[in-house]
Design a protein around this motif. Sequence first.
Motif, short mmCIF file in Angstrom:
data_model
loop_
_atom_site.label_atom_id
_atom_site.label_comp_id
_atom_site.label_asym_id
_atom_site.label_seq_id
_atom_site.Cartn_x
_atom_site.Cartn_y
_atom_site.Cartn_z
N LEU A 71 -11.27 4.28 -8.87
CA LEU A 71 -10.43 3.93 -10.33
C LEU A 71 -10.75 2.70 -10.73
O LEU A 71 -11.17 1.73 -9.93
N LYS A 72 -10.18 2.43 -11.91
CA LYS A 72 -10.79 1.08 -12.45
C LYS A 72 -9.87 -0.04 -11.91
O LYS A 72 -10.56 -1.01 -11.65
N SER A 73 -8.91 0.18 -11.11
CA SER A 73 -8.12 -0.86 -10.61
C SER A 73 -8.63 -1.14 -9.12
O SER A 73 -8.94 -0.30 -8.62
N PRO A 74 -8.95 -2.35 -8.74
CA PRO A 74 -9.60 -2.56 -7.22
C PRO A 74 -8.82 -1.98 -6.11
O PRO A 74 -7.68 -1.91 -6.04
N ASN A 75 -9.42 -1.28 -5.35
CA ASN A 75 -9.18 -0.85 -4.25
C ASN A 75 -8.04 0.65 -4.36
O ASN A 75 -7.25 0.85 -3.29
N LYS A 76 -8.02 1.13 -5.62
CA LYS A 76 -7.46 2.15 -5.86
C LYS A 76 -8.53 3.45 -6.18
O LYS A 76 -9.35 3.20 -6.48
N LYS A 77 -8.37 4.41 -5.27
CA LYS A 77 -9.10 5.44 -5.14
C LYS A 77 -8.55 6.79 -4.98
O LYS A 77 -7.48 6.89 -4.47
N ILE A 78 -9.05 7.91 -5.30
CA ILE A 78 -8.76 9.22 -4.96
C ILE A 78 -9.82 10.03 -4.08
O ILE A 78 -10.84 9.80 -4.45
N GLU A 79 -9.31 10.25 -3.10
CA GLU A 79 -10.32 10.89 -1.83
C GLU A 79 -10.20 12.45 -2.02
O GLU A 79 -8.93 13.00 -2.24
N PHE A 80 -11.36 13.01 -1.56
CA PHE A 80 -11.38 14.46 -1.43
C PHE A 80 -12.14 14.79 0.11
O PHE A 80 -13.03 14.16 0.26
N ALA A 81 -11.63 15.95 0.64
CA ALA A 81 -12.26 16.21 1.93
C ALA A 81 -12.10 17.71 1.83
O ALA A 81 -11.34 18.36 1.44
N VAL A 82 -13.08 18.43 2.60
CA VAL A 82 -13.48 19.78 2.85
C VAL A 82 -13.36 19.78 4.41
O VAL A 82 -14.28 19.16 5.00
N THR A 123 -4.92 6.56 -2.37
CA THR A 123 -4.57 5.25 -1.48
C THR A 123 -4.60 4.08 -2.65
O THR A 123 -5.36 3.99 -3.51
N GLY A 124 -3.71 2.95 -2.27
CA GLY A 124 -3.89 1.62 -2.84
C GLY A 124 -3.01 1.66 -4.01
O GLY A 124 -3.04 0.59 -4.60
N PHE A 125 -2.09 2.66 -4.46
CA PHE A 125 -1.22 2.56 -5.50
C PHE A 125 0.06 1.83 -4.84
O PHE A 125 0.83 2.17 -4.21
N ASP A 126 0.29 0.63 -5.79
CA ASP A 126 1.48 -0.28 -5.51
C ASP A 126 2.60 0.37 -6.27
O ASP A 126 2.54 0.20 -7.50
N ILE A 127 3.45 0.91 -5.52
CA ILE A 127 4.48 1.73 -6.44
C ILE A 127 5.64 0.80 -6.60
O ILE A 127 6.76 1.20 -7.28
N PHE A 128 5.62 -0.44 -6.35
CA PHE A 128 6.93 -1.40 -6.54
C PHE A 128 6.65 -2.53 -7.49
O PHE A 128 7.38 -2.75 -8.31
N LEU A 173 0.79 -1.12 0.04
CA LEU A 173 -0.04 -0.02 -0.08
C LEU A 173 0.88 1.22 -0.07
O LEU A 173 1.92 1.29 0.69
N PHE A 174 0.39 2.14 -0.73
CA PHE A 174 1.04 3.54 -0.93
C PHE A 174 0.12 4.60 -0.68
O PHE A 174 -1.27 4.37 -1.24
N SER A 175 0.13 5.40 0.40
CA SER A 175 -0.81 6.40 0.66
C SER A 175 -0.26 7.71 0.92
O SER A 175 0.55 7.93 1.57
N THR A 176 -0.68 8.96 0.27
CA THR A 176 -0.32 10.24 0.84
C THR A 176 -1.44 11.23 0.28
O THR A 176 -2.44 10.83 -0.25
N ALA A 177 -1.20 12.47 0.78
CA ALA A 177 -2.38 13.51 0.54
C ALA A 177 -1.58 14.98 0.45
O ALA A 177 -0.54 14.93 0.99
N THR A 178 -2.17 15.87 0.28
CA THR A 178 -1.92 17.33 0.37
C THR A 178 -2.95 18.09 0.89
O THR A 178 -4.42 17.59 0.21
N SER A 179 -2.90 19.25 1.52
CA SER A 179 -3.98 19.91 1.83
C SER A 179 -3.51 21.48 1.73
O SER A 179 -2.52 21.71 1.99
#
Length: 410
Positions: free
Chosen positions: A348-359, A384-389, A69-75
Amino acid sequence: MKYKIILIFMFIAVILSGNSIFSFDGMPLEYYGNDVYGIGMGETGSADLFRINPNFHNPSIATTTNNVLFSTATSLGYMWYRDSYDNEFRDDGMYLPYFTMAIPISNNRFVFSFNSVASGNIENVKECEFLNSYGDTLQYSQINRLSTSLYKADISYAYKSPFVNFGAAMNYYLGHRIRYWNLDFEDADYTDAKYEIEKIYKNPGFTIGLSKKIGKVSLGAAYSTHVKLTGDVTYKYGHTPYADTLSLDDEFLFEVPAQISGGITWKFLEKYKTSFDAYYQMWSETEDHDKNTIKLGLGLAYDPLSGYGSWYEKIPLRIGGYYRELPFEVNNEKIIEQAFTFGTSIPLKSPNKKIEFAVTYTTRGDVDKHGLSDKSLMFSIGITGFDIFNKRYKRIKDREIPKADRQVID
């Protein structure tokens, strides 16, 4: 290229942090480990075992991951400051709250995370004047600038068990506080004055956590140790009398309080979840504070079943809010932070991969009590969910293309 991306995210995390008008009194902004999904749900989810959850504030939650699992964000967003004289100012801010990686091996999970813990940045410029002994009016600018940040790097281990999930993390805290002051005269006959005090501090700590799913309810709890941070203090003067840079090694500079946290998530009617989180920080055990603080968060999520319903029924939605006490006072009055949050996701198309938004809309302080207040509107985007390896699996094989038989036409 993948490793360069990791280094870029970590570098951005170091240089970016949040702003508040209360920064001169302490570090008012604090991050509690929530991913963007949890941020949109009232900054909750520390016990949510019903999804792939990169909230490793409780290290046992890493057991929700089944792939790398790879997960990060920016605010980023806007802050509005106000004082008792009805002066108002708008500031811009941007920071990277977290960066996490989890690697599952059988029932074991190995995690690395780097995230902001607390911060507070502010700069103000005041135009002033005074009469000198000759009766002349002198104009000058007074500049006050403050940059404070505390970060945490974790190496965690979690074990997935049918009885109770267990997790432990080695925490390494590192931070800085840079205080800059400058007196800038318009008249060149007067000497400007300035100084800068820089504090760099660090030290290790430890966190343990437990979590358990019981039917439609999941529970979690974690404990982080009290840590005294030590480091260097550097003084720089730019006016007479002039002193060379002075460094004091191994001086006690900051304390991270012991913290107990707990949460509960309830899933109902297949598509809905509600979460409640509580954090209790034992500041009374530190030298500079005498009161403990709490943070309480509550959130509701609508997670539709994939492939069912009309288009609008397929949109995930989250709302929530939280109440938080800051660890310092102004005018001997407690400072309260309150927030309302909203979030959604784009699968996203791949399972368990998505882009999250929050306010998040936040208010902090009261002008009548503290003489100051601020509010902010922050927009968070996370992946969240991007396998970078791993590379994409090649589903075709090389094969020879048969040649056509030669035909002879008479």
